[in-house]
Design a protein around this motif. Structure first.
Motif, PDB file in Angstrom:
ATOM      1  N   ARG A 186     -25.199 -47.443 -55.475  1.00 49.44           N
ATOM      2  CA  ARG A 186     -23.840 -47.179 -54.986  1.00 49.44           C
ATOM      3  C   ARG A 186     -23.608 -47.899 -53.662  1.00 49.44           C
ATOM      4  NH1 ARG A 186     -21.135 -41.976 -56.621  1.00 49.44           N
ATOM      5  NH2 ARG A 186     -22.298 -41.250 -58.422  1.00 49.44           N
ATOM      6  N   LEU A 187     -24.587 -47.817 -52.782  1.00 47.00           N
ATOM      7  CA  LEU A 187     -24.462 -48.439 -51.472  1.00 47.00           C
ATOM      8  C   LEU A 187     -24.373 -49.967 -51.601  1.00 47.00           C
ATOM      9  CD1 LEU A 187     -24.213 -47.767 -48.519  1.00 47.00           C
ATOM     10  CD2 LEU A 187     -26.696 -47.545 -48.385  1.00 47.00           C
ATOM     11  N   PHE A 188     -25.163 -50.542 -52.477  1.00 48.34           N
ATOM     12  CA  PHE A 188     -25.086 -51.979 -52.715  1.00 48.34           C
ATOM     13  C   PHE A 188     -23.695 -52.350 -53.238  1.00 48.34           C
ATOM     14  CE2 PHE A 188     -25.816 -55.663 -55.617  1.00 48.34           C
ATOM     15  CZ  PHE A 188     -26.038 -56.614 -54.628  1.00 48.34           C
ATOM     16  N   ALA A 189     -23.170 -51.587 -54.193  1.00 47.01           N
ATOM     17  CA  ALA A 189     -21.831 -51.848 -54.743  1.00 47.01           C
ATOM     18  C   ALA A 189     -20.756 -51.721 -53.661  1.00 47.01           C
ATOM     19  CB  ALA A 189     -21.541 -50.898 -55.907  1.00 47.01           C
ATOM     20  N   ILE A 190     -20.918 -50.771 -52.772  1.00 52.77           N
ATOM     21  CA  ILE A 190     -19.966 -50.604 -51.663  1.00 52.77           C
ATOM     22  C   ILE A 190     -19.960 -51.841 -50.773  1.00 52.77           C
ATOM     23  CG2 ILE A 190     -19.586 -49.332 -49.497  1.00 52.77           C
ATOM     24  CD1 ILE A 190     -20.454 -46.778 -51.099  1.00 52.77           C
ATOM     25  N   LEU A 191     -21.129 -52.360 -50.468  1.00 50.64           N
ATOM     26  CA  LEU A 191     -21.209 -53.555 -49.616  1.00 50.64           C
ATOM     27  C   LEU A 191     -20.607 -54.768 -50.318  1.00 50.64           C
ATOM     28  CD1 LEU A 191     -24.732 -53.137 -47.993  1.00 50.64           C
ATOM     29  CD2 LEU A 191     -22.498 -52.512 -47.061  1.00 50.64           C
ATOM     30  N   VAL A 192     -20.876 -54.908 -51.615  1.00 52.12           N
ATOM     31  CA  VAL A 192     -20.266 -56.008 -52.378  1.00 52.12           C
ATOM     32  C   VAL A 192     -18.742 -55.863 -52.346  1.00 52.12           C
ATOM     33  CG1 VAL A 192     -19.986 -57.042 -54.666  1.00 52.12           C
ATOM     34  CG2 VAL A 192     -22.273 -56.409 -53.857  1.00 52.12           C
TER      35      VAL A 192
END
Length: 145
Positions: A54-60
């Protein structure tokens, strides 16, 4: 506009900041400071089993947010084996809140490689040679979690 996205300083590497960046004719990078990353991971690890993805997707999402209307293809480096579907699911959810007409078929996952311009931008930002375009706040993360 075709975008390749890469990450330096993985989410699970809590001793360093995380950078997500793209670079083609334009470039953009976002930084998540390690202190905020650790706080988010500790606070939400029991609530969301997939908090890293989720955190990776948020940064993307924050990296591409201003370019959604121009994107013809997004190629995201495979950072997390066999988790592409989970990352894409979260990313689409964030994108559709901003831009409901976005075609989810425009998001692909592939190996980017160390020679990628996106990789160089992310790495140079991580080591401090370049400044990020945006520093992500804890509030910006929690709004999307």
């Amino acid at each position: 506009m075709h975008i390749e996205i890469d990450q330096s300083g993985k989410i699970e590497q809590t001793d360093m900041d995380t950078i997500v960046a793209f670079r083609n004719s334009e470039q953009y990078s976002v930084l998540l400071k390690k202190k905020i990353k650790v706080d988010i991971l500790n606070r939400y690890r029991n609530k969301f089993k997939d908090v890293h993805y989720r955190l990776f997707a948020i940064l993307v999402f924050y990296c591409i947010k201003n370019y959604l209307h121009k994107i013809q293809l997004i190629v995201i480096d495979i950072e997390y084996e066999r988790r592409d579907i989970d990352i894409k699911k979260h990313l689409i959810r964030f994108i559709w809140k901003e831009y409901s007409n976005f075609d989810k078929k425009l998001i692909k996952f592939s190996r980017i490689g160390k020679d990628s311009r996106a990789h160089r931008l992310a790495y140079q930002t991580l080591i401090g040679k370049l400044a990020p375009n945006k520093i992500i706040t804890k509030n910006e993360v929690e709004i999307l979690l």
